[in-house]
Write a protein that holds these residues in place. Structure first.
Motif, PDB file in Angstrom:
ATOM      1  N   GLY A   1      19.177  21.292 -26.574  1.00 11.74           N
ATOM      2  CA  GLY A   1      18.072  22.239 -26.550  1.00 11.74           C
ATOM      3  C   GLY A   1      17.736  22.669 -25.148  1.00 11.74           C
ATOM      4  N   CYS A   2      17.078  23.821 -25.045  1.00  7.77           N
ATOM      5  CA  CYS A   2      16.612  24.309 -23.756  1.00  7.77           C
ATOM      6  C   CYS A   2      15.499  25.334 -23.985  1.00  7.77           C
ATOM      7  CB  CYS A   2      17.751  24.884 -22.923  1.00  7.77           C
ATOM      8  SG  CYS A   2      18.548  26.324 -23.628  1.00  7.77           S
ATOM      9  N   PHE A   3      14.884  25.768 -22.890  1.00 11.79           N
ATOM     10  CA  PHE A   3      13.745  26.685 -22.943  1.00 11.79           C
ATOM     11  C   PHE A   3      14.056  27.904 -22.090  1.00 11.79           C
ATOM     12  CE2 PHE A   3       9.708  28.168 -21.059  1.00 11.79           C
ATOM     13  CZ  PHE A   3       9.024  28.494 -22.216  1.00 11.79           C
ATOM     14  N   GLN A   4      13.907  29.089 -22.671  1.00 13.92           N
ATOM     15  CA  GLN A   4      14.092  30.349 -21.950  1.00 13.92           C
ATOM     16  C   GLN A   4      12.712  30.888 -21.609  1.00 13.92           C
ATOM     17  OE1 GLN A   4      16.668  33.195 -23.896  1.00 13.92           O
ATOM     18  NE2 GLN A   4      15.595  34.893 -22.925  1.00 13.92           N
ATOM     19  N   HIS A   5      12.389  30.915 -20.313  1.00 12.70           N
ATOM     20  CA  HIS A   5      11.036  31.286 -19.904  1.00 12.70           C
ATOM     21  C   HIS A   5      10.706  32.746 -20.170  1.00 12.70           C
ATOM     22  CE1 HIS A   5      13.273  32.560 -16.342  1.00 12.70           C
ATOM     23  NE2 HIS A   5      12.240  33.335 -16.062  1.00 12.70           N
ATOM     24  N   ASN A   6      11.683  33.610 -20.165  1.00 14.69           N
ATOM     25  CA  ASN A   6      11.448  35.022 -20.450  1.00 14.69           C
ATOM     26  C   ASN A   6      11.365  35.197 -21.968  1.00 14.69           C
ATOM     27  OD1 ASN A   6      11.200  37.802 -20.191  1.00 14.69           O
ATOM     28  ND2 ASN A   6      13.405  38.120 -20.154  1.00 14.69           N
ATOM     29  N   GLY A   7      10.168  35.292 -22.493  1.00 10.94           N
ATOM     30  CA  GLY A   7       9.989  35.405 -23.939  1.00 10.94           C
ATOM     31  C   GLY A   7       9.570  34.098 -24.583  1.00 10.94           C
ATOM     32  N   ASP A   8       9.519  33.017 -23.804  1.00  9.09           N
ATOM     33  CA  ASP A   8       9.116  31.704 -24.321  1.00  9.09           C
ATOM     34  C   ASP A   8       9.931  31.327 -25.558  1.00  9.09           C
ATOM     35  OD1 ASP A   8       7.329  31.864 -22.265  1.00  9.09           O
ATOM     36  OD2 ASP A   8       5.546  31.960 -23.520  1.00  9.09           O
ATOM     37  N   ILE A   9      11.248  31.305 -25.416  1.00  2.00           N
ATOM     38  CA  ILE A   9      12.152  31.023 -26.527  1.00  2.00           C
ATOM     39  C   ILE A   9      12.691  29.606 -26.404  1.00  2.00           C
ATOM     40  CG2 ILE A   9      14.310  31.690 -27.656  1.00  2.00           C
ATOM     41  CD1 ILE A   9      13.755  34.554 -26.592  1.00  2.00           C
ATOM     42  N   VAL A  10      12.578  28.859 -27.498  1.00  2.00           N
ATOM     43  CA  VAL A  10      13.143  27.519 -27.580  1.00  2.00           C
ATOM     44  C   VAL A  10      14.484  27.649 -28.296  1.00  2.00           C
ATOM     45  CG1 VAL A  10      12.827  25.198 -28.509  1.00  2.00           C
ATOM     46  CG2 VAL A  10      10.851  26.488 -27.658  1.00  2.00           C
TER      47      VAL A  10
ATOM     48  N   THR B   1       3.274  20.454 -24.671  1.00  2.00           N
ATOM     49  CA  THR B   1       2.688  21.126 -23.515  1.00  2.00           C
ATOM     50  C   THR B   1       1.847  20.149 -22.707  1.00  2.00           C
ATOM     51  OG1 THR B   1       0.622  21.787 -24.586  1.00  2.00           O
ATOM     52  CG2 THR B   1       2.516  23.273 -24.851  1.00  2.00           C
ATOM     53  N   ASP B   2       1.539  20.549 -21.484  1.00  2.00           N
ATOM     54  CA  ASP B   2       0.671  19.721 -20.642  1.00  2.00           C
ATOM     55  C   ASP B   2      -0.777  20.198 -20.683  1.00  2.00           C
ATOM     56  OD1 ASP B   2       0.873  22.083 -19.182  1.00  2.00           O
ATOM     57  OD2 ASP B   2       1.401  21.105 -17.292  1.00  2.00           O
TER      58      ASP B   2
ATOM     59  N   ASP C   1      10.742  31.605 -31.292  1.00  2.00           N
ATOM     60  CA  ASP C   1      10.047  32.441 -30.323  1.00  2.00           C
ATOM     61  C   ASP C   1       8.579  32.025 -30.304  1.00  2.00           C
ATOM     62  OD1 ASP C   1       9.313  34.397 -28.564  1.00  2.00           O
ATOM     63  OD2 ASP C   1       9.913  36.075 -29.830  1.00  2.00           O
ATOM     64  N   LYS C   2       8.105  31.575 -29.165  1.00  3.68           N
ATOM     65  CA  LYS C   2       6.738  31.071 -29.031  1.00  3.68           C
ATOM     66  C   LYS C   2       5.995  31.860 -27.958  1.00  3.68           C
ATOM     67  CE  LYS C   2       7.249  28.291 -32.184  1.00  3.68           C
ATOM     68  NZ  LYS C   2       6.476  28.528 -33.367  1.00  3.68           N
ATOM     69  N   ASP C   3       4.741  31.545 -27.783  1.00  9.45           N
ATOM     70  CA  ASP C   3       3.934  32.174 -26.745  1.00  9.45           C
ATOM     71  C   ASP C   3       3.103  31.073 -26.097  1.00  9.45           C
ATOM     72  OD1 ASP C   3       2.795  34.062 -25.104  1.00  9.45           O
ATOM     73  OD2 ASP C   3       1.297  34.675 -26.575  1.00  9.45           O
ATOM     74  N   TYR C   4       3.579  30.584 -24.954  1.00 11.92           N
ATOM     75  CA  TYR C   4       2.895  29.515 -24.246  1.00 11.92           C
ATOM     76  C   TYR C   4       2.109  30.078 -23.078  1.00 11.92           C
ATOM     77  CZ  TYR C   4       5.891  26.483 -26.971  1.00 11.92           C
ATOM     78  OH  TYR C   4       6.512  25.861 -28.008  1.00 11.92           O
ATOM     79  N   ARG C   5       1.097  29.346 -22.646  1.00 13.42           N
ATOM     80  CA  ARG C   5       0.278  29.749 -21.506  1.00 13.42           C
ATOM     81  C   ARG C   5       1.151  29.771 -20.246  1.00 13.42           C
ATOM     82  NH1 ARG C   5      -4.793  26.151 -20.775  1.00 13.42           N
ATOM     83  NH2 ARG C   5      -3.439  24.889 -19.488  1.00 13.42           N
TER      84      ARG C   5
ATOM     85  N   ILE D   1       8.894  21.611 -17.721  1.00 12.25           N
ATOM     86  CA  ILE D   1       9.481  22.914 -17.420  1.00 12.25           C
ATOM     87  C   ILE D   1       8.338  23.921 -17.277  1.00 12.25           C
ATOM     88  CG2 ILE D   1      11.063  24.704 -18.225  1.00 12.25           C
ATOM     89  CD1 ILE D   1      12.105  22.483 -20.227  1.00 12.25           C
ATOM     90  N   PRO D   2       8.251  24.627 -16.153  1.00 11.58           N
ATOM     91  CA  PRO D   2       7.194  25.628 -16.004  1.00 11.58           C
ATOM     92  C   PRO D   2       7.432  26.808 -16.958  1.00 11.58           C
ATOM     93  CG  PRO D   2       8.659  25.698 -14.128  1.00 11.58           C
ATOM     94  CD  PRO D   2       9.094  24.541 -14.966  1.00 11.58           C
ATOM     95  N   VAL D   3       6.414  27.182 -17.707  1.00  8.31           N
ATOM     96  CA  VAL D   3       6.533  28.275 -18.672  1.00  8.31           C
ATOM     97  C   VAL D   3       6.915  29.577 -17.978  1.00  8.31           C
ATOM     98  CG1 VAL D   3       5.276  29.672 -20.361  1.00  8.31           C
ATOM     99  CG2 VAL D   3       4.989  27.193 -20.340  1.00  8.31           C
TER     100      VAL D   3
END
Length: 185
Positions: free
Chosen positions: A97-106, A124-125, A146-150, A179-181
């Protein structure tokens, strides 16, 4: 003479302890066979989300982790991550797994044909309820959630296996670092 003997014994004892700790403390990694999966209890209230197949032509990460790829991904992340850079890549038996910061995609990748699904938990923190992205698309596939994180927050990924028939999660598991959003380390 007696001093040399003590040095040799202490070196041998240290090497033995190091070898024993490496054998007993190392968890199974993505390519190791696992005979007995251990059930994992998820925190109460964890939301399970079924992932979708990535859009046609999407720049999906590789399902084959390599030392060079992990190094270059880490170097790219520290410099200035591109829009589609997958951050925080982590893997355990049968799942990556990984996190794509552009679009907040897991991204949840299934790497083993064992009747189970890849699962990527996201924490999240800043107190948002944990969610798990499940890949039910089969072996050698990616699913996205596809998520929406702060943007000022951080996420942490937990990769493990999921049995859809029983609704249970299994280890071995692996955790990413924070991981910074916004993708800026």
């Amino acid at each position: 003479m007696r001093e040399n003997w003590r040095i040799k014994v202490s070196v041998l004892a240290g090497a033995s302890a190091l070898a024993f700790s490496a054998l007993t403390a190392v968890p199974a990694v993505a390519d190791e066979a696992v005979e007995d999966l251990q059930e994992v209890q998820m925190p109460a209230g964890v939301k399970i989300v079924e992932g979708f197949a990535p859009a046609a032509g999407a720049d999906a990460p590789s399902l084959e982790p390599t030392a060079d790829a992990l190094f270059s991904a880490a170097a790219a992340a520290k410099a200035a991550p591109g829009a589609n850079t997958c951050l925080g890549s982590t893997a355990a038996y049968g799942a990556t797994g990984c996190f794509q910061h552009n679009g907040d995609i897991v991204w949840a990748g299934d790497t083993k044909k064992d009747g189970m699904s890849a699962a990527v938990g996201v924490y999240t923190d800043y107190g948002r309820a944990a969610e798990v992205c499940i890949n039910k698309l089969g072996v050698n596939t990616w699913a996205t959630c596809d998520k929406d994180y702060r943007e000022t927050g951080n996420v942490r990924l937990r990769v493990l296996r999921y049995d859809g028939n029983t609704g249970k999660f299994y280890q071995p598991e692996s955790w990413s670092g924070w991981i910074p959003v916004d993708g800026k380390y």
